[in-house]
Design a protein around this motif. Structure first.
Motif, short mmCIF file in Angstrom:
data_model
loop_
_atom_site.label_atom_id
_atom_site.label_comp_id
_atom_site.label_asym_id
_atom_site.label_seq_id
_atom_site.Cartn_x
_atom_site.Cartn_y
_atom_site.Cartn_z
N GLY A 218 -3.91 60.87 41.06
CA GLY A 218 -4.22 61.91 40.09
C GLY A 218 -4.26 61.33 38.69
O GLY A 218 -3.85 60.21 38.44
N CYS A 219 -4.80 62.10 37.77
CA CYS A 219 -4.90 61.63 36.39
C CYS A 219 -3.51 61.51 35.77
O CYS A 219 -2.76 62.49 35.74
CB CYS A 219 -5.77 62.59 35.59
N PRO A 220 -3.13 60.33 35.26
CA PRO A 220 -1.75 60.14 34.78
C PRO A 220 -1.37 60.97 33.56
O PRO A 220 -0.18 61.21 33.33
CB PRO A 220 -1.70 58.64 34.46
N CYS A 221 -2.35 61.42 32.77
CA CYS A 221 -2.00 62.17 31.56
C CYS A 221 -1.70 63.63 31.84
O CYS A 221 -1.16 64.34 30.99
CB CYS A 221 -3.11 62.05 30.52
N VAL A 222 -2.03 64.13 33.04
CA VAL A 222 -1.85 65.55 33.33
C VAL A 222 -0.37 65.92 33.36
O VAL A 222 0.03 66.96 32.83
CB VAL A 222 -2.54 65.92 34.66
N GLY A 223 0.46 65.08 33.98
CA GLY A 223 1.88 65.38 34.09
C GLY A 223 2.55 65.72 32.77
O GLY A 223 3.15 66.79 32.62
#
Length: 235
Positions: free
Chosen positions: A180-185
């Motif tokens: 998944g996109c790492p910046c979403v968290g």
């Protein structure tokens, strides 16, 4: 109509060199220029994808698709992001006058992501797109897409609205993302809502919150293993 042409770079085939055209003449002129500059090859151009360009804000809408729907849900929205690309964003950072004076081919090599939020009133557009995508995947490729995925698209004015007041979410690509996109968290308010939604289950496994997108498929796999339902979660 304005189109975007996606071609593999000649020297970096994992990356693409995009260019834009609004007529066949412009397409051939720009393609020949990139071939002459050794940015793309004629062979690569023959395999290029040509898509209508959407004039709107881009959003990567990230989701978790559940397989144990009786325990979790059909799918959950994780949040939004967009890409940072070289040298495109460097050129866009210049004043228009300086952009026009450049003699540099534009490249769209992905170098990072950044988080975005979307107006609450527009999110139903994204949910509807995700639901249609899920149902088609289940029909055409059973049991459908399991785990993390992203609908890459843009919010733009609906082409079927003559007054150009109604907005629509246009999907132009799909990404099965691991992890998944790492910046979403750390940037998405949706992740905090998912913590509240699944708090009871998280506490069963000694967890306090959902921190990254990858936590969600791991949570489902752990639950499936403990419930003797692991065969339902794999293909």
């Amino acid at each position: 109509r304005l189109v975007i042409v996606k071609v593999q770079q000649k020297k970096k085939p994992l990356e693409r060199a995009f260019f834009y055209a609004s007529s066949p003449e412009e397409y051939y002129r720009r393609a020949e220029e990139l071939v002459r500059r050794d940015v793309i090859s004629k062979e690569g151009l023959g395999k290029a994808r040509i898509e209508e360009y959407v004039l709107g804000q881009k959003f990567n809408a990230n989701f978790q698709g559940w397989v144990l729907k009786d325990v979790f849900d059909d799918f959950d929205l994780l949040g939004f992001d967009d890409r940072k690309q070289t040298n495109l964003h460097g050129i866009l950072g210049l004043p228009a006058r300086d952009q026009m004076s450049l003699d540099t081919p534009v490249k769209n090599e992905e170098v990072g992501h950044y988080g975005l939020t979307m107006r609450e009133s527009l999110k139903p557009l994204v949910y509807r797109a995700a639901e249609r995508f899920r149902r088609i995947c289940e029909k055409e490729y059973p049991p459908g897409i399991i785990g993390l995925f992203a609908l890459q698209g843009a919010i733009a004015y609906d082409s079927e609205d003559p007054e150009q007041k109604r907005l629509e979410f246009y999907v132009f690509d799909v990404s099965p993302r691991i992890p998944g996109c790492p910046c979403v968290g750390p940037t998405s308010p949706e992740m905090r809502r998912l913590t509240l939604k699944y708090l009871g289950l998280l506490k069963e496994y000694g967890l306090e919150k959902v921190e990254t997108p990858m936590d969600l498929p791991m949570l489902e796999i752990r639950y499936a293993a403990d419930s003797n339902r692991l065969e339902e979660t794999v293909t």
